[in-house]
Design an enzyme around this catalytic site. Structure first.
Site, PDB file in Angstrom:
ATOM      1  N   ASN A 173      60.997 -28.427  37.796  1.00 15.92           N
ATOM      2  CA  ASN A 173      59.823 -27.882  38.484  1.00 15.92           C
ATOM      3  C   ASN A 173      58.891 -27.370  37.385  1.00 15.92           C
ATOM      4  O   ASN A 173      59.081 -26.279  36.856  1.00 15.92           O
ATOM      5  CB  ASN A 173      60.289 -26.757  39.412  1.00 15.92           C
ATOM      6  CG  ASN A 173      59.144 -26.142  40.204  1.00 15.92           C
ATOM      7  OD1 ASN A 173      57.972 -26.454  39.967  1.00 15.92           O
ATOM      8  ND2 ASN A 173      59.487 -25.265  41.130  1.00 15.92           N
ATOM      9  N   ARG A 230      59.541 -31.717  41.253  1.00 13.53           N
ATOM     10  CA  ARG A 230      58.713 -31.144  42.300  1.00 13.53           C
ATOM     11  C   ARG A 230      57.258 -31.461  41.951  1.00 13.53           C
ATOM     12  O   ARG A 230      56.806 -31.167  40.843  1.00 13.53           O
ATOM     13  CB  ARG A 230      58.909 -29.640  42.335  1.00 13.53           C
ATOM     14  CG  ARG A 230      58.064 -28.994  43.391  1.00 13.53           C
ATOM     15  CD  ARG A 230      58.274 -27.510  43.411  1.00 13.53           C
ATOM     16  NE  ARG A 230      57.609 -26.960  44.578  1.00 13.53           N
ATOM     17  CZ  ARG A 230      57.581 -25.679  44.855  1.00 13.53           C
ATOM     18  NH1 ARG A 230      58.177 -24.822  44.060  1.00 13.53           N
ATOM     19  NH2 ARG A 230      56.961 -25.247  45.919  1.00 13.53           N
ATOM     20  N   HIS A 245      54.778 -26.111  50.841  1.00 12.81           N
ATOM     21  CA  HIS A 245      56.162 -25.637  51.053  1.00 12.81           C
ATOM     22  C   HIS A 245      56.956 -26.579  51.954  1.00 12.81           C
ATOM     23  O   HIS A 245      57.936 -26.174  52.586  1.00 12.81           O
ATOM     24  CB  HIS A 245      56.200 -24.243  51.729  1.00 12.81           C
ATOM     25  CG  HIS A 245      55.797 -23.108  50.856  1.00 12.81           C
ATOM     26  ND1 HIS A 245      54.977 -22.093  51.313  1.00 12.81           N
ATOM     27  CD2 HIS A 245      56.077 -22.815  49.570  1.00 12.81           C
ATOM     28  CE1 HIS A 245      54.792 -21.220  50.338  1.00 12.81           C
ATOM     29  NE2 HIS A 245      55.447 -21.634  49.268  1.00 12.81           N
ATOM     30  N   LEU A 275      58.395 -16.892  53.566  1.00 14.98           N
ATOM     31  CA  LEU A 275      57.700 -15.713  53.060  1.00 14.98           C
ATOM     32  C   LEU A 275      58.235 -15.371  51.667  1.00 14.98           C
ATOM     33  O   LEU A 275      59.269 -14.725  51.522  1.00 14.98           O
ATOM     34  CB  LEU A 275      57.903 -14.517  54.017  1.00 14.98           C
ATOM     35  CG  LEU A 275      57.645 -14.792  55.510  1.00 14.98           C
ATOM     36  CD1 LEU A 275      57.947 -13.553  56.342  1.00 14.98           C
ATOM     37  CD2 LEU A 275      56.214 -15.255  55.747  1.00 14.98           C
ATOM     38  N   ARG A 279      47.454 -13.604  46.984  1.00 13.21           N
ATOM     39  CA  ARG A 279      46.466 -14.510  47.591  1.00 13.21           C
ATOM     40  C   ARG A 279      45.979 -13.939  48.915  1.00 13.21           C
ATOM     41  O   ARG A 279      46.755 -13.379  49.685  1.00 13.21           O
ATOM     42  CB  ARG A 279      47.079 -15.894  47.842  1.00 13.21           C
ATOM     43  CG  ARG A 279      47.307 -16.673  46.563  1.00 13.21           C
ATOM     44  CD  ARG A 279      47.954 -18.005  46.855  1.00 13.21           C
ATOM     45  NE  ARG A 279      49.122 -18.189  46.021  1.00 13.21           N
ATOM     46  CZ  ARG A 279      50.078 -19.081  46.225  1.00 13.21           C
ATOM     47  NH1 ARG A 279      50.014 -19.899  47.254  1.00 13.21           N
ATOM     48  NH2 ARG A 279      51.095 -19.179  45.407  1.00 13.21           N
ATOM     49  N   ASP A 303      54.767  -7.059  45.059  1.00 14.75           N
ATOM     50  CA  ASP A 303      56.179  -7.161  45.433  1.00 14.75           C
ATOM     51  C   ASP A 303      56.491  -6.285  46.645  1.00 14.75           C
ATOM     52  O   ASP A 303      56.249  -5.081  46.634  1.00 14.75           O
ATOM     53  CB  ASP A 303      57.057  -6.749  44.239  1.00 14.75           C
ATOM     54  CG  ASP A 303      58.499  -7.159  44.446  1.00 14.75           C
ATOM     55  OD1 ASP A 303      59.114  -6.708  45.430  1.00 14.75           O
ATOM     56  OD2 ASP A 303      59.008  -7.937  43.621  1.00 14.75           O
ATOM     57  N   GLU A 312      64.946 -25.310  47.436  1.00 20.06           N
ATOM     58  CA  GLU A 312      64.071 -26.462  47.229  1.00 20.06           C
ATOM     59  C   GLU A 312      64.642 -27.421  46.183  1.00 20.06           C
ATOM     60  O   GLU A 312      64.503 -28.633  46.298  1.00 20.06           O
ATOM     61  CB  GLU A 312      62.672 -25.979  46.819  1.00 20.06           C
ATOM     62  CG  GLU A 312      61.938 -25.364  48.011  1.00 20.06           C
ATOM     63  CD  GLU A 312      60.819 -24.425  47.632  1.00 20.06           C
ATOM     64  OE1 GLU A 312      61.106 -23.410  46.960  1.00 20.06           O
ATOM     65  OE2 GLU A 312      59.673 -24.687  48.002  1.00 20.06           O
TER      66      GLU A 312
HETATM   67  P1  ADP Z   1      58.533 -17.551  44.980  1.00 19.87           P
HETATM   68  O1  ADP Z   1      57.471 -17.825  45.999  1.00 19.87           O
HETATM   69  O2  ADP Z   1      57.991 -17.198  43.633  1.00 19.87           O
HETATM   70  O3  ADP Z   1      59.658 -18.566  44.978  1.00 19.87           O
HETATM   71  P2  ADP Z   1      60.475 -15.811  46.259  1.00 19.87           P
HETATM   72  O4  ADP Z   1      60.690 -16.687  47.451  1.00 19.87           O
HETATM   73  O5  ADP Z   1      61.597 -15.640  45.319  1.00 19.87           O
HETATM   74  O6  ADP Z   1      59.163 -16.188  45.469  1.00 19.87           O
HETATM   75  O7  ADP Z   1      60.040 -14.377  46.815  1.00 19.87           O
HETATM   76  C1  ADP Z   1      59.736 -13.352  45.942  1.00 19.87           C
HETATM   77  C2  ADP Z   1      59.395 -12.109  46.732  1.00 19.87           C
HETATM   78  O8  ADP Z   1      60.471 -11.765  47.596  1.00 19.87           O
HETATM   79  C3  ADP Z   1      59.200 -10.885  45.855  1.00 19.87           C
HETATM   80  O9  ADP Z   1      57.904 -10.777  45.408  1.00 19.87           O
HETATM   81  C4  ADP Z   1      59.513  -9.769  46.806  1.00 19.87           C
HETATM   82  O10 ADP Z   1      58.304  -9.397  47.440  1.00 19.87           O
HETATM   83  C5  ADP Z   1      60.401 -10.386  47.871  1.00 19.87           C
HETATM   84  N1  ADP Z   1      61.746  -9.786  47.874  1.00 19.87           N
HETATM   85  C6  ADP Z   1      62.816 -10.139  47.136  1.00 19.87           C
HETATM   86  N2  ADP Z   1      63.870  -9.345  47.431  1.00 19.87           N
HETATM   87  C7  ADP Z   1      63.440  -8.467  48.364  1.00 19.87           C
HETATM   88  C8  ADP Z   1      64.045  -7.396  49.100  1.00 19.87           C
HETATM   89  N3  ADP Z   1      65.301  -7.043  48.897  1.00 19.87           N
HETATM   90  N4  ADP Z   1      63.274  -6.728  49.982  1.00 19.87           N
HETATM   91  C9  ADP Z   1      62.004  -7.069  50.179  1.00 19.87           C
HETATM   92  N5  ADP Z   1      61.377  -8.067  49.554  1.00 19.87           N
HETATM   93  C10 ADP Z   1      62.081  -8.760  48.662  1.00 19.87           C
END
Ligand code: ADP
Length: 400
Positions: free
Chosen positions: A7, A92, A181, A210, A242, A284, A386
């Site tokens: 990726n 990807r 996605h 999400l 975003r 986050d 993925e």
């Molecule tokens: P990407 O789109 O980069 O693949 P991910 O699917 O790994 O991202 O999602 C990342 C997001 O998941 C982080 O920014 C955070 O907001 C959220 N996240 C991860 N663990 C937790 C948790 N325990 N509680 C709430 N949100 C979480």
């Protein structure tokens, strides 16, 4: 059969080496970052061995993939004895335009078509292509497969993908909704249908991916009929940084007032907006949930806006499909945040969505049905993967 999944981003490469015969086991995985900068970072883990992390310049994607190959072959930390053990590479690729409705074997024609899609995804496709060309150079003759984020959504009907602008922009510039996605939505839809013991061809699904990026898909009897991301991945849900849906008039007004050029406007909606922009704290969810718990009102507002947008999309997709059997949460937030899942699904009894609070609170990073027994709609948490989808598609295509 060993398959290398890559990726490639503009300054990073994520990789995993799968053994597809041995239960689709991941033999090694890693992440190279800061490619093209003075000092790059290499993170590598081989199964059963210690994690490796070190800094080194990585001048381009070819140099990056060279490092990955060396690590995989390394006597101490490696997992293969010879490159010939790798039977194919799966990539990807962000944007397949209207041309790619499925994953494909890479050849000169497909490379040309991916090149043609660069104008649709100038941030992503060039890096994906660099990865493909680097593998071609370093492992000549290795079969390569491209798996597109957009192809699952190519089944969308025209009334879902045409924007309300002069039709010639679709004809001449290919401006339309594409959706993203797709690999993740397809994967979790298939496994969640199995989890509830139903055939995907018999049910109506809404899948909420999400993560840092976020999108939601309406899947009617196995077919994607709509996705909240549009011409680019900035449309739809509020994301980490975003904006999601935004009145274009508001953006034009800000550009005018603040004298922003298109690059600055692009940065505004892609990098400075979302829950990070609203809260002024972080993109986050964990940080925002903590801050909201400590009484920070803007963090709470960001969470409220986020959940409300997801809820609105769920409602609109129920209308689009005239019903719903299965609601799925996936991605870092969907898989881990019981708080957000609860917030999104609360007060949706009208649609037959009812969550079991106790099960929801105990579900983190694993597959589970979280709806109550008397809920008309199954609600599930499904972990996405993925890379595994890319490995499976790659194996299917090279075996055909
Ligand atoms: P990407 O789109 O980069 O693949 P991910 O699917 O790994 O991202 O999602 C990342 C997001 O998941 C982080 O920014 C955070 O907001 C959220 N996240 C991860 N663990 C937790 C948790 N325990 N509680 C709430 N949100 C979480």
């Amino acid at each position: 059969m060993k398959i290398l999944v890559l990726n490639c981003g503009s300054s990073s490469i994520k990789y995993q080496l799968f053994d597809m015969i041995a239960d689709e086991k991941v033999l090694a995985k890693g992440l190279l970052e800061r490619i093209g900068q003075t000092i790059g970072v290499v993170n590598h883990t081989s199964i059963g061995k210690d994690k490796i992390k070190y800094d080194t310049p990585i001048i381009d994607h070819t140099a990056g993939i060279e490092i990955i190959i060396k690590l995989l072959l390394d006597k101490e930390v490696g997992v293969i004895d010879s490159l010939s053990e790798i039977k194919a590479a799966g990539h990807r690729v962000a944007h397949g335009g209207e041309h790619f409705k499925n994953s494909v074997l890479i050849n000169n024609d497909t490379i040309n078509e991916i090149n043609n899609c660069i104008q649709l995804a100038p941030l992503h496709n060039p890096a994906n292509l660099k990865g493909i060309l680097a593998v071609e150079k370093l492992i000549p003759g290795l079969p390569q497969v491209a798996v597109f984020d957009t192809s699952f959504h190519q089944s969308m009907p025209d009334y879902a993908y045409i924007y309300g602008i002069p039709y010639e922009y679709y004809e001449n510039l290919k401006i339309r909704r594409y959706g993203f996605h797709g690999t993740s939505h397809k994967f979790v839809a298939e496994k969640s249908a199995k989890l509830i013991g139903k055939n995907i061809e018999d049910i109506k699904i809404i899948s909420c991916h999400l993560g840092n990026g976020a999108s939601i898909t309406a899947i009617d009897r196995g077919i994607s009929i709509d996705n909240s991301m549009g011409f680019t991945p900035v449309e739809g849900l509020i994301m980490g940084t975003r904006s999601g849906d935004l009145d274009v008039g508001a953006l034009l007004y800000i550009m005018d007032k603040e004298n922003l050029d298109t690059k600055q406007a692009n940065d505004l909606v892609n990098k400075k907006s979302g829950v990070c922009g609203i809260s002024g704290i972080s993109p986050d969810m964990r940080d925002l949930e903590n801050a909201a718990n400590e009484g920070n009102s803007r963090a709470k507002l960001a969470l409220d806006v986020y959940a409300y947008r997801v809820k609105k999309y769920i409602g609109s997709y129920i209308a689009a499909m005239n019903g719903l059997d299965l609601l799925i949460f996936t991605g870092g937030i969907g898989e881990n945040s019981m708080y957000m899942r609860e917030k999104i699904t609360s007060n949706m009894e009208y649609f037959g969505i009812k969550i079991d609070q106790e099960i929801n609170n105990n579900t983190k990073g694993k597959d589970a049905i979280i709806s109550t027994n008397d809920s008309n709609v199954y609600t599930v948490v499904a972990t996405t993967n993925e890379e595994l989808v890319i490995a499976r598609d790659t194996m299917r295509i090279i075996s055909a």
